[in-house]
Design an enzyme around this catalytic site. Sequence first.
Site, PDB file in Angstrom:
ATOM      1  CD  GLU A 189      51.523 -43.633 -26.338  1.00  0.00           C
ATOM      2  OE1 GLU A 189      50.656 -43.283 -25.535  1.00  0.00           O
ATOM      3  OE2 GLU A 189      52.576 -44.229 -26.011  1.00  0.00           O
ATOM      4  CG  ASN A 247      55.850 -45.009 -26.666  1.00  0.00           C
ATOM      5  OD1 ASN A 247      55.756 -44.427 -25.589  1.00  0.00           O
ATOM      6  ND2 ASN A 247      54.799 -45.398 -27.360  1.00  0.00           N
ATOM      7  CD  GLU A 279      53.864 -40.577 -25.450  1.00  0.00           C
ATOM      8  OE1 GLU A 279      53.936 -41.660 -24.842  1.00  0.00           O
ATOM      9  OE2 GLU A 279      52.788 -40.029 -25.764  1.00  0.00           O
ATOM     10  CG  ASP A 309      55.361 -42.506 -21.811  1.00  0.00           C
ATOM     11  OD1 ASP A 309      54.213 -42.231 -21.434  1.00  0.00           O
ATOM     12  OD2 ASP A 309      55.607 -43.387 -22.654  1.00  0.00           O
ATOM     13  CD  GLU A 366      50.698 -42.742 -19.853  1.00  0.00           C
ATOM     14  OE1 GLU A 366      51.122 -43.118 -18.746  1.00  0.00           O
ATOM     15  OE2 GLU A 366      51.238 -43.026 -20.924  1.00  0.00           O
TER      16      GLU A 366
HETATM   17  P1  C2E Z   1      53.132 -46.719 -22.746  1.00  0.00           P
HETATM   18  O1  C2E Z   1      53.991 -45.839 -23.553  1.00  0.00           O
HETATM   19  O2  C2E Z   1      52.934 -46.364 -21.305  1.00  0.00           O
HETATM   20  O3  C2E Z   1      51.736 -46.841 -23.513  1.00  0.00           O
HETATM   21  C1  C2E Z   1      50.508 -46.870 -22.906  1.00  0.00           C
HETATM   22  C2  C2E Z   1      49.999 -48.285 -22.752  1.00  0.00           C
HETATM   23  O4  C2E Z   1      48.826 -48.253 -21.954  1.00  0.00           O
HETATM   24  C3  C2E Z   1      49.582 -48.912 -24.076  1.00  0.00           C
HETATM   25  O5  C2E Z   1      49.805 -50.307 -23.964  1.00  0.00           O
HETATM   26  C4  C2E Z   1      48.076 -48.663 -24.101  1.00  0.00           C
HETATM   27  O6  C2E Z   1      47.371 -49.575 -24.897  1.00  0.00           O
HETATM   28  C5  C2E Z   1      47.753 -48.861 -22.628  1.00  0.00           C
HETATM   29  N1  C2E Z   1      46.551 -48.149 -22.246  1.00  0.00           N
HETATM   30  C6  C2E Z   1      46.029 -47.048 -22.796  1.00  0.00           C
HETATM   31  N2  C2E Z   1      44.920 -46.658 -22.164  1.00  0.00           N
HETATM   32  C7  C2E Z   1      44.732 -47.532 -21.149  1.00  0.00           C
HETATM   33  C8  C2E Z   1      43.739 -47.656 -20.124  1.00  0.00           C
HETATM   34  O7  C2E Z   1      42.803 -46.877 -20.011  1.00  0.00           O
HETATM   35  N3  C2E Z   1      43.910 -48.691 -19.260  1.00  0.00           N
HETATM   36  C9  C2E Z   1      44.936 -49.565 -19.346  1.00  0.00           C
HETATM   37  N4  C2E Z   1      45.001 -50.549 -18.450  1.00  0.00           N
HETATM   38  N5  C2E Z   1      45.895 -49.484 -20.297  1.00  0.00           N
HETATM   39  C10 C2E Z   1      45.785 -48.477 -21.188  1.00  0.00           C
HETATM   40  P2  C2E Z   1      50.546 -51.104 -25.105  1.00  0.00           P
HETATM   41  O8  C2E Z   1      50.106 -50.663 -26.453  1.00  0.00           O
HETATM   42  O9  C2E Z   1      50.419 -52.556 -24.744  1.00  0.00           O
HETATM   43  O10 C2E Z   1      52.034 -50.628 -24.942  1.00  0.00           O
HETATM   44  C11 C2E Z   1      52.762 -50.964 -23.804  1.00  0.00           C
HETATM   45  C12 C2E Z   1      54.104 -50.303 -23.799  1.00  0.00           C
HETATM   46  O11 C2E Z   1      54.926 -50.769 -24.879  1.00  0.00           O
HETATM   47  C13 C2E Z   1      54.011 -48.793 -24.007  1.00  0.00           C
HETATM   48  O12 C2E Z   1      53.678 -48.217 -22.772  1.00  0.00           O
HETATM   49  C14 C2E Z   1      55.433 -48.487 -24.461  1.00  0.00           C
HETATM   50  O13 C2E Z   1      56.286 -48.390 -23.359  1.00  0.00           O
HETATM   51  C15 C2E Z   1      55.805 -49.746 -25.240  1.00  0.00           C
HETATM   52  N6  C2E Z   1      55.694 -49.457 -26.682  1.00  0.00           N
HETATM   53  C16 C2E Z   1      54.608 -49.479 -27.489  1.00  0.00           C
HETATM   54  N7  C2E Z   1      54.932 -49.130 -28.755  1.00  0.00           N
HETATM   55  C17 C2E Z   1      56.269 -48.840 -28.739  1.00  0.00           C
HETATM   56  C18 C2E Z   1      57.210 -48.404 -29.717  1.00  0.00           C
HETATM   57  O14 C2E Z   1      56.899 -48.156 -30.886  1.00  0.00           O
HETATM   58  N8  C2E Z   1      58.506 -48.229 -29.293  1.00  0.00           N
HETATM   59  C19 C2E Z   1      58.887 -48.453 -28.011  1.00  0.00           C
HETATM   60  N9  C2E Z   1      60.160 -48.228 -27.701  1.00  0.00           N
HETATM   61  N10 C2E Z   1      58.035 -48.857 -27.063  1.00  0.00           N
HETATM   62  C20 C2E Z   1      56.740 -49.056 -27.422  1.00  0.00           C
HETATM   63 CA    CA Z   2      53.934 -43.759 -24.189  1.00  0.00          CA
END
Ligand code: C2E
Ligand code: CA
Length: 413
Positions: A189, A247, A279, A309, A366
């Site tokens: 991802e 995403n 996603e 997602d 996830e």
């Molecule tokens: P998401 O799509 O639900 O992505 C998963 C988030 O959970 C990611 O946080 C990831 O680092 C985190 N994560 C993964 N494994 C674990 C785990 O085992 N435990 C916990 N506590 N967390 C875990 P991240 O990278 O901070 O991203 C947060 C959200 O930001 C993403 O949630 C997504 O909704 C958004 N995001 C990130 N990149 C993009 C992007 O390029 N475009 C858009 N539109 N949204 C993005």
């Molecule tokens: Ca995602």
Amino acid sequence: MSVIEKPSETSEAPTIPSFRALILEDHDFQRRIGVQILRHCGASSVQEAADGATALALVKAASQPIDVMLCDVNMPGMDGLAFLRHIAEQGSTSSVILASALDASIIRSAEIMAKSYGIRLVGVVEKPLSRDKLMPLLLRHFSQNVVAHRAAVEPMPLEEIKRGIRDKQFEPFFQPKVDIRSGTLVGVEALLRWRHPEAGLVPPAFFVSVMEREGLISPVTFTLIEGALTHSRRWRDLGLDVPIAINISVESLSDTSLPDRLEDLTKVAGLTPSALTLEVTETVAMTDLGRSLETLARCRIKGFDLSIDDYGTGFSSMQQLTRLPLSELKIDQSFVTGAAGQPVLEALIETSVMMAKRLHLKTIAEGVESSEDWNVVSRLGCDAAQGYLVAKPMPGEQLADWYQGWMKNHAGA
Ligand code: C2E
Ligand code: CA
């Protein structure tokens, strides 16, 4: 600003710095045991209260903030639930661990209640307390404090975000998705990171909502995809041929030319649409329904995969299954992390997996953070896992080395 995230921390041994604690427990003997366990886990001070009102007074009088509160739920006088409401109203930033012997469904409600009050809830420990039960939650408290808490973040200013875009400071990090049976990599991802000149590596919670509100997310997503596809070509040269999940925000979905633009990008990179998985969250796909469905159906026709997602967190998860042209279902981390021994969560995962199988969708769990989480999702039939147990999001250059180490340590295990 303390938002600096250390990339790929999976191999480091966890350590707990000293912390200030409070225990709220009406039963004298259990409270004394709790104090000893907290000290044994590294607490430098432990305040004690036998009811909510006393705990509240201690919190108010404390000269320094309390880091961790271990909180029983049921007691005479002001109970744990009311205590949590009061500290939330006071804007408490302490982490809370619920300790209880109550029925799982009551505890689940208490958890959701605490989170919706804005409490930083780390988890639940079943009584009787022990160091082995408490330690993993304390480790989670300290790791959550490395990456800023989702609900507590203050978004970065718009002008600074615009400057960051202009100066090309946004880049994709990648988090692996692995097959639960074989451990092999089945996808990655792409997650946005901002390499900020002063603040370090800034996670999406600080800027994605602003970008979405200001109509900036679509161009940034396209830049992210271009960057991700460049990595994809390099990985393929190294023998790693896996799709990249992106995403997609609602703004991008309302653009019915998205499928053509995505197809062009993959062509330019010398790849086919099977290189990308989109996603979308349940809520995103509900906004501007007609256009979203047109875009998504066309994406699927062209050969892009489509993943739902954060499954289970929206208001009409099942309805979304009936109308989106899906190929994959991602079970939200709030149902996965710490699911072992939680009948409600296990039932939810099991039902989602059963439904996905009937609809011929792959399932990804996830938020797999521990071997207990892994065992649960494996036993309940999920196809793939994503989470800190496997790896944290990492720069594209690290993926091949990470995978070599992962397969050496885990293949066949
Ligand atoms: P998401 O799509 O639900 O992505 C998963 C988030 O959970 C990611 O946080 C990831 O680092 C985190 N994560 C993964 N494994 C674990 C785990 O085992 N435990 C916990 N506590 N967390 C875990 P991240 O990278 O901070 O991203 C947060 C959200 O930001 C993403 O949630 C997504 O909704 C958004 N995001 C990130 N990149 C993009 C992007 O390029 N475009 C858009 N539109 N949204 C993005
Ligand atoms: Ca995602």
